[in-house]
Structure formats: C-alpha cells, structure tokens
Design an enzyme around this catalytic site. Structure first.
Site, PDB file in Angstrom:
ATOM      1  N   HIS A  82      74.348  27.739 100.537  1.00  0.00           N
ATOM      2  CA  HIS A  82      72.906  27.320 100.601  1.00  0.00           C
ATOM      3  C   HIS A  82      72.203  27.370 102.632  1.00  0.00           C
ATOM      4  O   HIS A  82      72.986  26.239 102.992  1.00  0.00           O
ATOM      5  CB  HIS A  82      72.554  26.177 100.309  1.00  0.00           C
ATOM      6  CG  HIS A  82      71.152  25.449 100.005  1.00  0.00           C
ATOM      7  ND1 HIS A  82      69.861  25.801  99.935  1.00  0.00           N
ATOM      8  CD2 HIS A  82      70.081  24.836 101.250  1.00  0.00           C
ATOM      9  CE1 HIS A  82      68.723  25.529  99.981  1.00  0.00           C
ATOM     10  NE2 HIS A  82      68.631  24.697 101.115  1.00  0.00           N
ATOM     11  N   SER A  94      51.052  24.965  97.912  1.00  0.00           N
ATOM     12  CA  SER A  94      49.948  24.099  96.964  1.00  0.00           C
ATOM     13  C   SER A  94      49.003  24.367  96.568  1.00  0.00           C
ATOM     14  O   SER A  94      48.185  23.681  95.217  1.00  0.00           O
ATOM     15  CB  SER A  94      50.596  22.426  97.786  1.00  0.00           C
ATOM     16  OG  SER A  94      50.308  23.161  98.974  1.00  0.00           O
ATOM     17  N   HIS A 110      60.427  26.932  96.263  1.00  0.00           N
ATOM     18  CA  HIS A 110      60.715  25.451  97.586  1.00  0.00           C
ATOM     19  C   HIS A 110      61.381  24.141  97.420  1.00  0.00           C
ATOM     20  O   HIS A 110      62.564  23.605  97.069  1.00  0.00           O
ATOM     21  CB  HIS A 110      59.863  25.954  98.767  1.00  0.00           C
ATOM     22  CG  HIS A 110      59.808  24.745  99.719  1.00  0.00           C
ATOM     23  ND1 HIS A 110      60.180  23.482 100.021  1.00  0.00           N
ATOM     24  CD2 HIS A 110      61.401  24.209 100.673  1.00  0.00           C
ATOM     25  CE1 HIS A 110      60.578  22.814 101.140  1.00  0.00           C
ATOM     26  NE2 HIS A 110      61.196  23.529 101.686  1.00  0.00           N
ATOM     27  N   HIS A 120      65.241  23.574  95.591  1.00  0.00           N
ATOM     28  CA  HIS A 120      65.454  21.726  96.267  1.00  0.00           C
ATOM     29  C   HIS A 120      64.830  20.971  95.372  1.00  0.00           C
ATOM     30  O   HIS A 120      63.529  21.369  94.977  1.00  0.00           O
ATOM     31  CB  HIS A 120      64.784  22.019  97.705  1.00  0.00           C
ATOM     32  CG  HIS A 120      65.351  23.047  99.118  1.00  0.00           C
ATOM     33  ND1 HIS A 120      64.513  24.055  99.410  1.00  0.00           N
ATOM     34  CD2 HIS A 120      65.824  22.729  99.877  1.00  0.00           C
ATOM     35  CE1 HIS A 120      65.595  24.467 100.556  1.00  0.00           C
ATOM     36  NE2 HIS A 120      65.971  23.511 100.672  1.00  0.00           N
ATOM     37  N   GLU A 179      65.479  15.962  97.230  1.00  0.00           N
ATOM     38  CA  GLU A 179      66.395  15.479  98.141  1.00  0.00           C
ATOM     39  C   GLU A 179      66.151  13.864  99.541  1.00  0.00           C
ATOM     40  O   GLU A 179      66.579  13.813  99.749  1.00  0.00           O
ATOM     41  CB  GLU A 179      65.812  16.912  99.298  1.00  0.00           C
ATOM     42  CG  GLU A 179      66.527  16.890 100.729  1.00  0.00           C
ATOM     43  CD  GLU A 179      66.208  17.973 101.220  1.00  0.00           C
ATOM     44  OE1 GLU A 179      64.670  18.509 101.160  1.00  0.00           O
ATOM     45  OE2 GLU A 179      66.560  18.445 102.537  1.00  0.00           O
ATOM     46  N   ASP A 187      73.463  23.986 104.700  1.00  0.00           N
ATOM     47  CA  ASP A 187      71.975  24.173 104.935  1.00  0.00           C
ATOM     48  C   ASP A 187      71.668  25.127 106.624  1.00  0.00           C
ATOM     49  O   ASP A 187      72.579  25.339 106.736  1.00  0.00           O
ATOM     50  CB  ASP A 187      71.197  22.560 105.217  1.00  0.00           C
ATOM     51  CG  ASP A 187      70.367  22.595 103.665  1.00  0.00           C
ATOM     52  OD1 ASP A 187      69.442  23.559 103.868  1.00  0.00           O
ATOM     53  OD2 ASP A 187      69.862  21.432 103.625  1.00  0.00           O
TER      54      ASP A 187
END
Ligand code: MCF
Ligand code: FE
Length: 407
Positions: free
Chosen positions: A64, A148, A182, A209, A212, A312
């Site tokens: 990742h 979104s 995402h 993800h 988190e 990350d």
C-alpha cells in the site's frame, strides 16, 4: 539458469523455516530448486554467487503506497485525521506540480533500496503510471475510484474507466491493473456498485481504505462529527453517510478485497472481513501520524487474520522504506514477544502479503515454482535472524526481480 546462496535462507513460509548455507537455483521465470548451496553447486548455471554474512529472503512487498504523493514533506498536517484531510484538499494540486516525476523516481529508488520488489500502488490520477510500469518493480496498480456528489459521478466513473484502460496497456507479469475504492465516506453507493461490478466482470483485485479514523466511524455510525462539516465546507451541501458499516462490508462479499488500516474496526467487523477471505493491510507509521494508534494485533489474531504491513504514501509517512516501517513497528508493539513479532512483521511483507492472492501470483516465499525475486541483506547474526534483520538492516545488499539483479 543461475545459482545464488547465503549463510541463511529465510524461506518465509508459515513455519518460518530457515536453511543454513542455502542455495536457490532459478531462471528468469521461477525458482527451480532450493537446497543447501553445496548440493546445488554442480548444476549447470550461467553464474553462481554466494553471499557471505548474509541472509536471503523473498523480495519484500509493500502493498500500500501512494507514489503520487511523493512530494509531501511538511505540506500536510499530522496528528489529527480531520486536519490532515483538510490539508490534503488544500494542497493536493501543488503536490502534483512539475517536479513530481523526479520525486517519484527517488521514491522508487528508496523502495528498491529497502529490498522491495513488489508494490501495491494506489493511483488517484494516473500520474504514476509510466514511472511504475517502466520501473523494475512488480506492480499491483490500483486505479482509485472516488466521488460523493451525484452530479459528478458519471464524469468520475468515465475518468476511472479511462485510467483503467490506460493501465491495462501495460499489463504483463510485472504489472497488474486493479481497482481501489477510496473509502466509505468518499465513494457514493452508486459509484461503489459500478466499481464492484467492474471488479467482478474483469476479475480485478480491489483495495479499500476502511475505518482509518475515529472521525470515519463516528460519521458512519452517528451521521455527525468532522465529516458533516467537511461536506458543508468543501461541497456546500448537507450530506448523509452512504452506508452503515455492515452494509458497506457486505457489498464486498465474493471479492476478497484488501482492507487498508481497519484501525477502528471492531471484532465483529474483522469477523466479517475474515469470513469473506478479505485481507488487512496495516501501515503503522501512517496510522500513528493520522489517528494516533496502531492496529490491534490481538483482535486480528482472534479473527484469524494475519495482517499485511505496508508504508502508505509520503502523504502520511516520512519515508517509503519498508525496513524503517518494520523497525518502527517492532518498537511500537511493546506488549508482544519481540522475536515472534519480528517474524510476523517479516511474514507480513512476504508470505502473508501474497497468500491466497486474487490473481494467483506465486510470490512471497522461497519455494520451488515461485517467482525468482529475492532480497539479500547483510547480517552478523546467527540466531534471532528476523529480529536482527529488522533491527540492524537499513538497506538491501542486493535485490533480484525476475531473476535479474537490480541492486
Ligand atoms: O492512506 C493515506 C490516508 N488515507 C487516505 N488517503 C490517502 C492517504 N494518502 C494519500 N491518500 C489520498 C487518497 O488516495 O488522498 C486522497 C485520495 O486520493 C484523499 S481524499 C481527497
Ligand atoms: Fe493509503
């Protein structure tokens, strides 16, 4: 055919087997045989090399990363997830300026130097496509879906399809196109459905993800908190979460996805992930910087999940050195037996990073028939090899990918 050997081979299988004075006989495609160096020495080979005072492991996997965020060094705020996300929205364009290509090349060098031969790269824009496809690394290339606002979904989905097609032109046994969602807070349910169908019809690996931050859990459970203000400030609308946590998780059934972070996941959430044979990717330094905690390994154990470890991006880390990451984790998990923790960390970037992977790639262990990708590390140790490797090693002594020496 080629032969390499070293004082110790860490096979990186479930039992953490070690071969003393071991040898690996291989060609460009696969490992042909593993035995003691002595037993393999009479085989016909173009070259033979024995690494003294060294261990050989499978090339490490960093599953990742966000290579496109390689330029961050001080622009993004750490210590609070909301502050970090605000700073991403405010700075992401300036982080993608004309010097990005050069920075990404530097980051690829850091990865290779730390013994990494395989990455999982989340691509938000496609700026990293050629840098990764033309690098020596093997790449699982996760084209990221985000969106979104209902009005923008068609355009964003078309953009995703275009990026996916661009990446599919590079498909090879070094480069595997894939998809990423995402997160539950940033991907509308209509977009999610389309991407899940795409992943199913084209058999593409999928990464997401998930849980988190505390802010994310609060939003999904109570429809309140940081994200309420986030959508008002940046999208000028009153929003509702697109899913409950269990509805979101349930929609992934049949896909065996990679769930990244899962810091705020409960035992029930992890059980659902385990049931669908999903994987968990944990990024300890990123998690400390953005959410002030690290993954509960006991909870993972209870759910029979073996986490994969990764760095990350530089969006939430000071470096993409996987050796740095594992060493930090070794210090951070204070309540765990040091030696068995070191083994779990090493297996989390080798064996468990590829176990039951959706594409059937044979990587992550030194085993006949597996990819000839190896990392060689200098060591003076004769015992506690995983621990000493993580503690003392800052760079790989050599790296082989596809049987070829890269470093
Ligand atoms: O993994 C870290 C933290 N969590 C989420 N996203 C990102 C991370 N590093 C970079 N990102 C990217 C993400 O892929 O930042 C954007 C997305 O494109 C955040 S949403 C505007
Ligand atoms: Fe990430």
């Amino acid at each position: 055919m080629y032969l390499i050997g070293a004082d110790y081979l860490l096979l990186c299988n479930e039992d953490f087997s070690i071969i003393k004075n071991g040898g690996i006989y291989f060609n460009e495609n696969e490992i042909l045989e593993i035995d003691t160096y002595e037993n393999l020495q009479n085989k016909p080979a173009k070259s033979q090399k024995y690494y003294q005072n060294c261990v050989i492991t499978p090339a490490l996997t960093n599953l990742h990363i966000h290579l496109e965020f390689s330029q961050n060094e001080g622009s993004l705020k750490f210590g609070n997830f909301g502050k970090w996300l605000d700073s991403v929205i405010e700075n992401r364009e300036s982080l993608m300026d004309s010097s990005l290509q050069l920075q990404m090349q530097n980051t690829i060098q850091t990865l290779l130097q730390s013994g990494v031969g395989f990455v999982g790269a989340i691509s938000s824009y496609g700026y990293d496509l050629e840098a990764l496809a033309n690098s020596p690394l093997r790449v699982l290339y996760f084209n990221e879906a985000i969106g979104s606002k209902v009005e923008a979904l068609d355009m964003l989905y078309q953009n995703l399809l275009a990026r996916l097609q661009d990446s599919q032109q590079f498909s090879s046994h070094h480069f595997f196109p894939a998809l990423a969602i995402h997160s539950p807070y940033s991907v509308h349910s209509k977009m999610l459905q389309k991407v899940l169908n795409l992943a199913k019809t084209q058999s593409l690996p999928l990464s997401v993800h998930f849980l988190e931050s505390k802010e994310e859990r609060e939003w999904l459970e109570t429809k309140k908190g940081y994200f309420q203000g986030f959508f008002e400030r940046f999208f000028h609308t009153k929003m509702q979460p697109f899913y409950t946590i269990s509805d979101f998780l349930n929609s992934f059934r049949g896909l065996k996805p990679y769930f990244v972070h899962c810091l705020e996941a409960t035992y029930k959430d992890l059980e659902m992930i385990a049931k669908m044979q999903g994987k968990i990717i944990s990024c300890p330094k990123s998690n400390r910087l953005l959410n002030n905690k690290i993954l509960d390994l006991n909870l993972c154990k209870q759910s029979q999940i073996h986490p994969i470890f990764a760095t990350d991006g530089k969006s939430s880390n000071d470096s993409l050195s996987l050796l740095d990451e594992l060493r930090t984790a070794l210090y951070a998990y204070m309540d765990y037996d040091l030696e068995s923790l070191a083994k779990d960390l090493l297996l989390g970037v080798t064996y468990y990073a590829h176990k039951d992977n959706p594409l059937g790639i044979k990587a992550g262990s030194l085993k006949k028939g597996f990819l000839p990708d190896f990392a060689v590390f200098k060591t003076k140790a004769k015992e506690q090899l995983a621990l000493m490797l993580l503690l003392y090693t800052k760079k790989a002594e050599a790296l082989y990918i596809g049987g070829k020496q890269i470093i």
